[in-house]
Scaffold this active site. Structure first.
Site, short mmCIF file in Angstrom:
data_model
loop_
_atom_site.label_atom_id
_atom_site.label_comp_id
_atom_site.label_asym_id
_atom_site.label_seq_id
_atom_site.Cartn_x
_atom_site.Cartn_y
_atom_site.Cartn_z
N HIS A 187 0.94 -1.15 -0.03
CA HIS A 187 -0.07 0.00 -0.04
C HIS A 187 0.85 1.22 0.01
CE1 HIS A 187 -3.49 -2.21 1.67
NE2 HIS A 187 -3.73 -2.28 0.37
N GLU A 190 1.99 3.81 3.02
CA GLU A 190 2.48 3.11 4.30
C GLU A 190 3.93 3.28 4.45
OE1 GLU A 190 0.48 -0.62 4.40
OE2 GLU A 190 -1.64 0.24 4.35
N HIS A 337 2.66 -4.02 6.50
CA HIS A 337 1.83 -2.86 6.34
C HIS A 337 1.96 -1.63 7.56
CE1 HIS A 337 -0.76 -4.97 3.18
NE2 HIS A 337 -0.27 -5.66 3.66
N GLU A 411 1.01 -5.15 10.98
CA GLU A 411 0.61 -3.54 10.64
C GLU A 411 1.47 -3.03 11.93
OE1 GLU A 411 -1.41 -2.00 8.82
OE2 GLU A 411 -2.81 -3.52 8.07
#
Length: 457
Positions: A187, A190, A337, A411
């Site tokens: 992504h 990020e 991420h 994350e």
């Protein structure tokens, strides 16, 4: 005359702003804090996101506070929608552009080149361009010829290289070793993800970790495994966040018309849409069914079909060749991420327990404990679908198609509540994020099923 001069000056100002800065300003965009009390609220917000009218900033959506970015023209409509559905909210920020512009001005002032400068030592006090990342990868191959070789996955849609490294002790004679796969940057916005993957690379090569115990553990990993590691698998999107739109999430390939509406003449009724969510674009029996949108302008548009995005096709083709043609044993798949400080285990598309759920939980518990011990940050270990079910992600593809039991998603920093820094994690935290994820990586590798099966025989 004076009026014409004023108009001319205004025009020059606009042109300078557009051509010199060349990025979306987000002036007047608001951030709403929606309070999710029950599962119904989360479902409503996910459906609203799928329309393309909002952008949900944090990953934790099933309870508590969910932060929503909304453009000025849609703000009143979105707020009315929330009221009709009895979802309480507050306005946390009236001008999101002020946050975006501060970061952009800082990077410009810091002198970080947009084209990049080759450097033997990677600078973890700032977020680097794709060219700088690639220059450092190449410099590492020259510096460590027995431990690193360049990995060229292919070209992106816009013609950028997708580069990484293959790392191992005596790397040119290491094809008999089991494989670990790590990637970042899927992504675009990020930014801490590629930086963290770069830090892990430098740590594996002995450049950034001074602790003798950590260095010894990393050396053991290099002896036992061959690591295939790619810091940025969405290079087009990443560069666009640096030059066009800081909050861009997707790829950059033409996707269609907003809400799929065209005029009688075949042009788009509203506007053209670009990019697909590359973490919804991986082939799977459940592809396109959960957590996606049919609107090409949506942040979670999965594409027209699996692997119609050049970067996901390139990476998946490489991994399939590695497993099927080269008969390599890929024992770990990890994708990085941000943000929300989570360690996510299978599955992403359903809340059903994986047959190896107990193993996944034990691995995750060890990982988050290692992170906590390093710098005191708390990550949460949970199923990926516990955030919101979403089909077509890379970790589910690796688990299903490649048969990798240990297939996980990180994350990274900051926590879900810290939306004001969110994707613009302060540069002062880049190194610490890398360090705690080196510790996490060691704990993760020590816990994978390959080691359990090996020790049981």
């Amino acid at each position: 005359m004076a009026k014409n001069v004023v108009l001319l000056l205004c025009l020059i100002k606009v042109l300078l702003f557009t051509t010199v800065f060349g990025y979306k300003s987000y002036q007047g965009y608001q951030v709403l804090c929606a309070h999710v009390a029950v599962a119904r609220d989360a479902e409503i917000l996910n459906r609203l996101e799928q329309t393309g009218d909002i952008d949900i900033l944090n990953e934790i959506r099933n309870t508590g506070k969910v932060y929503i970015l909304v453009e000025p023209a849609l703000a009143m409509r979105v707020m009315a929608f929330l009221r009709r559905n009895h979802i309480k909210f507050t306005i946390d920020e009236h001008n999101f552009g002020s946050i975006i512009n501060k970061e952009h001005a800082r990077i410009q002032q810091s002198g970080v080149s947009r084209t990049g400068v080759a450097a033997t030592e990677f600078d973890y006090t700032e977020y680097q361009s794709l060219a700088t990342i690639h220059s450092h990868l190449k410099s590492l191959v020259a510096e460590f010829p027995n431990s690193a070789k360049l990995l060229d996955i292919g070209k992106s849609y816009e013609g950028r290289d997708i580069l990484g490294l293959i790392l191992s002790e005596n790397v040119h004679n290491s094809d008999n070793k089991p494989v670990l796969w790590l990637d970042g940057g899927i992504h675009a916005r990020e930014w801490v993800s590629p930086s963290t993957v770069m830090f892990i690379i430098d740590a594996l090569l002995g450049k950034v970790e001074n602790d003798t115990t950590i260095r010894s553990q990393l050396e053991d990993i290099m002896k036992e495994f061959q690591i295939h590691i790619v810091p940025n698998i969405n290079p087009d999107g990443y560069e666009y966040t640096r030059n066009g739109d800081r909050m861009w999430r997707k790829t950059r390939k033409y996707a269609g018309c907003e809400k799929n509406l065209k005029t009688l003449w075949g042009s788009c009724f509203y506007k053209l849409c670009y990019g697909s969510d590359p973490n919804r674009n991986w082939d799977h029996p459940e592809w396109g069914k959960q957590g996606v949108s049919t609107n090409p302008c949506s942040e979670v548009y999965p594409g027209g079909e699996p692997f119609d995005q050049t970067n996901t096709k390139m990476v998946s083709t490489y991994l399939l060749k590695l497993k099927n043609n080269d008969k390599r044993n890929i024992v770990l798949f990890v994708t990085y991420h941000s943000y929300s400080q989570l360690f996510l285990t299978p599955y992403g598309y359903t809340l059903d327990d994986h047959p190896e759920y107990a193993h996944h939980k034990a691995v995750g518990d060890a990982v988050v404990a290692a992170i906590k011990q390093r710098h005191g940050k708390t990550y949460i270990n949970q199923k990926s679908a516990g955030l919101y079910p979403a089909s077509g992600d890379s970790a589910d593809w690796a688990e299903h198609t490649l048969g990798i039991v240990d297939s996980y998603t990180f994350e990274l920093r900051p926590s879900a509540a810290e939306w004001r820094v969110g994707f613009e994690l302060p540069k002062e935290q880049i190194r610490e994020t890398g360090e705690e994820n080196v510790s996490a990586f060691i704990a993760l590798v020590n816990g994978i099923k390959y080691h359990q099966d090996k020790n049981s025989t």
